[in-house]
Every structure is written in structure tokens, then in C-alpha cells.
Design an enzyme around this catalytic site. Structure first.
Site, mmCIF file in Angstrom:
data_model
loop_
_atom_site.group_PDB
_atom_site.id
_atom_site.type_symbol
_atom_site.label_atom_id
_atom_site.label_comp_id
_atom_site.label_asym_id
_atom_site.label_seq_id
_atom_site.Cartn_x
_atom_site.Cartn_y
_atom_site.Cartn_z
ATOM 1 N N ARG A 5 0.861 -1.188 0.000
ATOM 2 C CA ARG A 5 0.000 0.000 0.000
ATOM 3 C C ARG A 5 0.890 1.229 0.000
ATOM 4 O O ARG A 5 2.108 1.119 0.135
ATOM 5 C CB ARG A 5 -1.018 0.009 1.154
ATOM 6 C CG ARG A 5 -0.634 -0.615 2.456
ATOM 7 C CD ARG A 5 0.429 0.110 3.212
ATOM 8 N NE ARG A 5 0.138 1.532 3.358
ATOM 9 C CZ ARG A 5 1.047 2.442 3.612
ATOM 10 N NH1 ARG A 5 2.327 2.103 3.757
ATOM 11 N NH2 ARG A 5 0.740 3.711 3.751
ATOM 12 N N ALA A 17 0.783 5.077 -2.262
ATOM 13 C CA ALA A 17 0.641 5.312 -3.705
ATOM 14 C C ALA A 17 1.877 4.907 -4.521
ATOM 15 O O ALA A 17 1.751 4.138 -5.488
ATOM 16 C CB ALA A 17 0.260 6.773 -3.948
ATOM 17 N N ARG A 31 -7.219 -0.079 -6.918
ATOM 18 C CA ARG A 31 -7.456 1.022 -5.969
ATOM 19 C C ARG A 31 -7.528 2.314 -6.784
ATOM 20 O O ARG A 31 -6.575 2.656 -7.488
ATOM 21 C CB ARG A 31 -6.338 1.062 -4.907
ATOM 22 C CG ARG A 31 -6.347 -0.200 -4.026
ATOM 23 C CD ARG A 31 -5.534 -0.019 -2.765
ATOM 24 N NE ARG A 31 -6.145 0.923 -1.857
ATOM 25 C CZ ARG A 31 -5.503 1.445 -0.801
ATOM 26 N NH1 ARG A 31 -4.237 1.103 -0.558
ATOM 27 N NH2 ARG A 31 -6.110 2.294 0.007
ATOM 28 N N GLN A 56 -2.166 2.596 9.837
ATOM 29 C CA GLN A 56 -0.859 2.700 9.161
ATOM 30 C C GLN A 56 0.119 3.543 9.971
ATOM 31 O O GLN A 56 1.339 3.355 9.868
ATOM 32 C CB GLN A 56 -1.019 3.333 7.768
ATOM 33 C CG GLN A 56 -1.752 2.466 6.759
ATOM 34 C CD GLN A 56 -3.224 2.794 6.708
ATOM 35 O OE1 GLN A 56 -3.836 3.148 7.728
ATOM 36 N NE2 GLN A 56 -3.825 2.679 5.538
ATOM 37 N N ASP A 107 -1.774 10.911 -2.182
ATOM 38 C CA ASP A 107 -2.154 9.827 -3.098
ATOM 39 C C ASP A 107 -2.401 10.350 -4.502
ATOM 40 O O ASP A 107 -2.107 9.680 -5.478
ATOM 41 C CB ASP A 107 -3.376 9.082 -2.561
ATOM 42 C CG ASP A 107 -2.961 8.290 -1.333
ATOM 43 O OD1 ASP A 107 -3.000 8.852 -0.228
ATOM 44 O OD2 ASP A 107 -2.510 7.139 -1.500
ATOM 45 N N ASN A 143 -5.262 12.541 0.246
ATOM 46 C CA ASN A 143 -4.383 11.727 1.102
ATOM 47 C C ASN A 143 -5.287 10.990 2.092
ATOM 48 O O ASN A 143 -6.508 11.179 2.123
ATOM 49 C CB ASN A 143 -3.341 12.605 1.804
ATOM 50 C CG ASN A 143 -2.251 11.769 2.464
ATOM 51 O OD1 ASN A 143 -1.692 10.867 1.850
ATOM 52 N ND2 ASN A 143 -1.952 12.040 3.723
ATOM 53 N N LYS A 144 -4.672 10.164 2.900
ATOM 54 C CA LYS A 144 -5.408 9.315 3.843
ATOM 55 C C LYS A 144 -6.473 10.088 4.610
ATOM 56 O O LYS A 144 -6.255 11.213 5.045
ATOM 57 C CB LYS A 144 -4.405 8.684 4.814
ATOM 58 C CG LYS A 144 -4.965 7.763 5.865
ATOM 59 C CD LYS A 144 -5.868 6.673 5.322
ATOM 60 C CE LYS A 144 -5.194 5.827 4.263
ATOM 61 N NZ LYS A 144 -6.167 5.004 3.490
HETATM 62 O O1 MRU Z 1 -4.524 3.350 2.053
HETATM 63 P P1 MRU Z 1 -3.044 3.531 1.960
HETATM 64 O O2 MRU Z 1 -2.299 2.993 3.145
HETATM 65 O O3 MRU Z 1 -2.490 3.025 0.648
HETATM 66 O O4 MRU Z 1 -2.854 5.107 1.981
HETATM 67 C C1 MRU Z 1 -1.570 5.653 1.931
HETATM 68 C C2 MRU Z 1 -1.511 7.121 2.099
HETATM 69 O O5 MRU Z 1 -2.514 7.780 2.252
HETATM 70 C C3 MRU Z 1 -0.168 7.758 2.007
HETATM 71 O O6 MRU Z 1 -0.114 8.927 2.755
HETATM 72 C C4 MRU Z 1 0.128 8.108 0.551
HETATM 73 O O7 MRU Z 1 -0.044 6.997 -0.288
HETATM 74 C C5 MRU Z 1 1.483 8.643 0.362
HETATM 75 S S1 MRU Z 1 2.668 7.419 0.475
HETATM 76 C C6 MRU Z 1 4.183 7.977 0.070
#
Ligand code: MRU
Length: 351
Positions: free
Chosen positions: A55, A57, A89, A187, A228, A238-239
Site C-alpha cells: 500500500r 501510492a 485502488r 498505518q 495519493d 491523502n489518507k
Molecule cells: O490506504 P493507503 O495505506 O495506501 O494510503 C496511503 C496514504 O494515504 C499515504 O499517505 C500516501 O499513499 C502517500 S505514500 C508515500
């Protein structure tokens, strides 16, 4: 990713291709177990992305690049492989960037394994430059807040938001990181905290709901997160939970930075409203570690990402430097947007 085991330390990438098998550092078991998952074909790899074995991006992008190479070795048509991976995704842009990169390479007759390795190496190089560019924001005593995991685990190696912290640490700076746990998949608590332990960086895990408290009391100097997908105007997905931090940071005069490589920027999308937001299974909210935490009659909503409007973002730490939203086009070697001439509107007198 630095992995400290039995008094020694070794380096692992999140994804690589080994004798036709895609190998993935299985992020579902961290920080308790280091397990390597294997994808022997397209469907296995697609499910591994959906289930978040891999996981983040940029890491998803690299996994897709290796998946395209593997599919080609197995005689699967480029468009068929790309179509399946595209459905894994929807929010992160790196996935689509990698599929286009690999489709172009295969169409041009390049060796797909060499092309995927090159894609992964380019990701590492971008992250290292992000680290060098962002480290200047971190001084002795800086208190940083981050969200989710934008570390080595979320990329091929090195990370985005965590890259400047790695460089600052290498330069001997002492600083502190607030890690928000990042419900529902944790995470922050599981992955970011683990990476900071491996690097020996001071930190504390906080409940997501404590972010406003620390920001409002002057206990945070800098918010630093990953992305993302970034729209052309700088609006950033982003998350889930990032938006709340950005608004509260602005309210309290705390600078808010997004660290991301150019592969995350989507110039085809003008603004955040057009970024697709993944909605994941309600079970991720209704259970904690596999045990139910809510009445069995209650439904749940589980958007995986939110959009932070560009107006809340102080700057983007990219491989090309720290840029303001209006300067993002520099990463695609595009000229700056010309300002539209402002024509005076006719004013009509109010009666
Ligand atoms: O759902 P995830 O764990 O894939 O989400 C990840 C994030 O939101 C990260 O902040 C984003 O991908 C940046 S990673 C360098």
C-alpha cells in the site's frame, strides 16, 4: 526499508521481481512479523494490492509495474493486465502513472523486466531527492506531526514525508514526530512508528482525535504528510483525516507540507472534486483486530481518503524542490500558467 534483526540491520525493498514471481513485503503483519508475500500471476497481484499487502501510492505504482512485467512474461496482453490492475485502488495516481509507463515501454519493444526495475529505481531516486529538499525544514527541536504512513513502506524505499526526517536524522538533527494512529487500518501506529523505531527517531503515537489538541497548544511546528493524488490546482487526496489536520494547522498558524513525487501529480484533473475517493469495506470500521466493536445492526461508512484544498497547503516537497501549488507544473516541465487579465466588472448601482 531498514530492518533491524538480531542486532544487525538489513535493507529491504517493498516490492521486487524474483525469477518471475512478484515479491512483496507483507504490510499486514507489520510491526510484529516480517513476512514476504508472493504473487505468481496477475490476479494474485491485483488482490494483494486490494488487500493492502502492498500500500502507499508509489509502492502500489511499482507493484503494478512489476505486475505488468510478470503478465507480459506469462503471455497476457498489455491491455488486459492494465485493465485488471486499474480496477484495484482508484485514488492514488502512481498506479495509473506506472501502467502508462509500462504500456509505453512494452509497446516500444523494451524488455519489461528491465523497464519495471527502472521504474522502481526512479521511484527511489525521486524519494531521495524529496528527502534532500525537505530536510531544511527540520531543525534541532522541530516537532513534526504526520499522518498515515508515507515512509519507505509506502514507496519502493526511502519514503516521501519520512524522507526529509531520514536525511535530518543522518545530519544529526534532533527532532520529534507525532504519529497519528490512522484509523481504521492503523498505518500510523503500525507502520510509521515501526519505521521510526528502525531509524531511531523520537516519536509518540497519538489518537487521530488528539491532533487538534496538540496543534492548538503550540506543540507542533510542522505538519508533514504524503499524497495519493494531487490535482493540477494543488488540491490533494491523502489518507482520511488529512483534511482535518490541514484546517486545524491553518487555524493555528502551523505550516502544512505535502511531500510527493511527480508521479503522484495528475495534471489531467483540474481540482480535487474530480479525484475518485475509494470507499473500503465497512468491516474495517466495525471491527478492531478482527473483533466487533459495534452493534451488529449498525452500518458504517469507510472513505479511505479525503481532499485537502490547496489553500491549506504551505508547500509541496517534490524531487524538483519545495513548490507552491501554482508552481507544481514545473515537475512536468510545463510552463507556468499565464495569469488571466482581470477585466473590471461593470458595477451596477444598487437601488
Ligand atoms: O490506504 P493507503 O495505506 O495506501 O494510503 C496511503 C496514504 O494515504 C499515504 O499517505 C500516501 O499513499 C502517500 S505514500 C508515500
Amino acid at each position: 526499508v531498514r530492518v533491524n534483526v538480531d542486532g544487525g540491520s538489513s535493507e529491504l525493498r517493498t516490492v521486487w521481481l524474483d525469477d518471475g514471481v512478484v515479491k512483496l513485503l507483507d504490510q499486514r503483519f507489520l510491526p510484529f512479523e516480517i513476512r514476504i508475500a508472493e504473487a505468481h500471476g496477475l490476479e494474485e497481484l491485483a488482490v494483494a494490492i486490494e488487500d493492502m499487502v502492498v500500500r502507499g501510492a508509489p509502492a502500489i505504482g511499482a507493484a503494478a509495474a512489476y505486475g505488468m512485467a510478470q503478465a507480459h512474461l506469462q503471455g497476457i496482453a498489455v491491455h488486459e493486465a492494465a485493465d485488471r490492475l486499474r480496477r484495484t485502488r482508484p485514488t492514488g495516481h502512481d498506479l495509473f502513472h506506472a501502467l502508462e509507463y509500462m504500456s509505453n515501454a512494452i509497446d516500444a519493444g523494451e524488455n519489461p523486466v528491465v523497464a519495471a526495475d527502472k521504474y522502481a529505481q526512479e521511484d527511489v531516486d525521486r524519494c531521495r531527492r524529496i528527502g534532500a529538499n525537505g530536510a531544511k525544514l527540520i531543525r534541532n527541536g522541530t516537532r513534526i506531526m504526520t499522518h498515515c504512513n508515507a515512509g519507505a513502506l509506502a514507496t519502493v524505499d526511502y519514503g516521501t514525508a519520512l524522507a526529509p526526517m531520514r536525511v535530518a536524522k543522518e545530519r544529526g538533527r534532533r527532532f520529534f514526530v507525532y504519529v497519528s494512529e490512522t484509523r481504521p487500518r492503523l498505518q500510523g501506529a503500525r507502520l510509521t512508528a515501526w519505521e521510526l523505531v528502525q531509524e531511531g527517531i523520537d516519536h509518540a503515537i497519538i489518537p487521530d482525535s488528539a491532533a487538534g489538541h496538540f496543534l492548538s497548544r503550540g506543540e507542533v511546528d510542522l505538519v508533514l504528510v504524503g499524497a495519493d493524488r494531487i490535482a493540477a490546482n494543488g488540491d490533494t487526496a491523502n489518507k482520511i483525516g488529512t483534511y482535518m489536520k490541514a484546517v486545524v494547522a491553518k487555524e493555528n498558524g502551523v505550516p502544512f507540507y505535502v511531500a510527493a513525487p511527480s508521479s503522484t501529480i495528475d495534471f489531467a484533473i483540474p481540482g480535487g472534486a474530480k479525484i475518485p475517493i475509494e470507499e473500503r469495506s465497512p468491516q474495517e470500521v466495525l471491527q478492531f483486530g478482527g473483533s466487533p466493536v459495534a452493534p451488529k445492526e449498525s452500518p458504517a461508512r469507510n472513505p479511505a481518503f479525503d481532499i485537502t484544498p490547496a489553500k491549506y497547503i504551505t508547500g509541496f516537497i517534490t524531487e524538483d524542490g519545495i513548490l507552491r501549488p501554482a508552481e507544481l507544473r514545473r515537475t512536468a516541465k510545463l510552463p507556468p500558467l499565464r495569469r488571466r487579465k482581470t477585466t473590471k466588472r461593470k458595477t451596477t448601482k444598487r437601488r
